[in-house]
Write an enzyme that holds these catalytic residues in place. Structure first.
Site, PDB file in Angstrom:
ATOM      1  N   ASP A  47      43.865 -84.771  -1.588  1.00 16.33           N
ATOM      2  CA  ASP A  47      44.724 -84.704  -0.409  1.00 16.33           C
ATOM      3  C   ASP A  47      45.723 -85.861  -0.354  1.00 16.33           C
ATOM      4  OD1 ASP A  47      43.648 -82.311   0.474  1.00 16.33           O
ATOM      5  OD2 ASP A  47      42.015 -83.301   1.538  1.00 16.33           O
ATOM      6  N   HIS A  93      43.039 -80.173  -6.410  1.00 17.27           N
ATOM      7  CA  HIS A  93      43.989 -81.196  -5.958  1.00 17.27           C
ATOM      8  C   HIS A  93      43.223 -82.292  -5.205  1.00 17.27           C
ATOM      9  CE1 HIS A  93      43.441 -78.477  -2.553  1.00 17.27           C
ATOM     10  NE2 HIS A  93      43.817 -79.463  -1.755  1.00 17.27           N
ATOM     11  N   ARG A 151      40.170 -79.867  10.274  1.00 20.56           N
ATOM     12  CA  ARG A 151      40.214 -80.965   9.303  1.00 20.56           C
ATOM     13  C   ARG A 151      40.750 -82.259   9.912  1.00 20.56           C
ATOM     14  NH1 ARG A 151      43.773 -80.980   3.757  1.00 20.56           N
ATOM     15  NH2 ARG A 151      45.269 -82.096   5.051  1.00 20.56           N
ATOM     16  N   HIS A 183      39.308 -81.161  -5.202  1.00 22.49           N
ATOM     17  CA  HIS A 183      38.731 -79.958  -4.611  1.00 22.49           C
ATOM     18  C   HIS A 183      39.655 -78.765  -4.796  1.00 22.49           C
ATOM     19  CE1 HIS A 183      40.989 -81.935  -1.394  1.00 22.49           C
ATOM     20  NE2 HIS A 183      41.171 -80.743  -0.854  1.00 22.49           N
TER      21      HIS A 183
END
Ligand code: SIN
Length: 287
Positions: free
Chosen positions: A118, A116, A278, A263
């Site tokens: 982000d 996918h 993150r 990723h």
């Protein structure tokens, strides 16, 4: 004797780069992100990132503030919507399988994840994501990165022609989006249609911008044709030669470009702890 005061512009030291794979990625050696990074050095880091799509800085010892300060050099850190996983800074989110009182302390807690990019379900998806490893399992929980430029460039001309100018709908519904292809999404599911092929604003290169986890359909095509075309695109973009697999060590900081990479994550034992921090950087509307 008088000396004229000529200004000597000092060049930033060339960064040492070590390629991570034939597909993409470079390690940047010799930077300690606890120190302030000046503009010349950051320009080198950004160039290396544009050329290599993913950059790795190892052995970092970063507070949340250090990580946000470095992230902010790339652009505006995006505010986190899943408030229960936010730390003291509104742009910092934990990704973790660690549970306190039976509840995960982080998002995306367990196991394998499909490819996918982000926030591709939003009008302005994340440009960059920065993941910092605090605790890693002894095996597994690796992050895979696929090169979206190479995926586009190696498509057969007939497929390129079929996707040219088309948009695809991306939905944030990790549990069921992939199984709902070709059907209607519930109106409450956040979604946004973006070009199937997007042009990177800094490099001018075209990248394939669909993914197995979140892309539901190609707009304007009959359901079956859309499903078949997406399946072809997913299989193509996930070919092993386009992929770098990162095996994490505590202290690793990875920055990836969501505009030209995808990723995914490999499985790992629920009995081992994985704790990552993150920060994502708000991007532009894909074009
Ligand atoms: C993510 O998809 O942002 C998380 C990747 C990972 O946990 O390795």
């Amino acid at each position: 004797m008088e000396y004229a005061h000529t200004e000597i512009k000092l060049r930033a030291p060339a960064l040492a780069l070590r390629p991570l794979s034939a597909a993409l990625g470079a390690e940047i050696i010799g930077i300690d992100l606890r120190q302030e990074i000046d503009d010349d050095v950051f320009a080198h880091i950004r160039d290396a990132w544009h050329q290599n799509l993913v950059v790795l800085l190892r052995d970092q010892k970063l507070t949340e503030e250090d990580q946000v300060r470095f992230a902010a050099k790339f652009g505006s850190p995006a505010q986190i919507h899943t408030k229960q996983f936010v730390r003291s800074h509104p742009a910092v989110m934990l990704i973790s399988n660690i549970r306190e009182d039976g509840k995960p302390i982080g998002a995306l807690p367990d196991g394998e994840m499909h490819f996918h990019t982000d926030q591709c379900h939003q009008e302005r998806p994340a440009m960059a994501s920065m993941l910092y490893a605090l605790e890693v399992p002894s095996t597994g929980g690796n992050t895979l990165f696929a090169n979206g430029y190479r995926a586009y460039e190696t498509l057969p001309p007939e497929i390129k022609r079929r996707i040219e100018g088309r948009k695809a709908l991306n939905a944030y519904d990790y549990e069921t989006a992939a199984t709902k292809r070709g059907t209607r999404l519930a109106p409450s599911v956040p979604s946004y249609a973006h070009p199937v092929v997007r042009t990177h604003p800094a490099t001018g290169r075209k990248a394939l911008y669909v993914n197995r986890l979140m892309t539901v359909r190609i707009e304007g095509l009959p359901a079956q044709e859309s499903d078949e075309l997406l399946a072809t695109l997913f299989d193509h973009q996930e070919r092993r030669e386009f992929i770098y697999e990162h095996v994490w060590r505590a202290g690793d900081l990875l920055i990836w470009d969501n505009r030209c990479t995808l990723h995914a994550r490999t499985d790992f034992s629920p009995n081992e702890r994985r704790l990552m921090r993150r920060v994502t950087i708000l991007g532009e509307k894909p074009a």
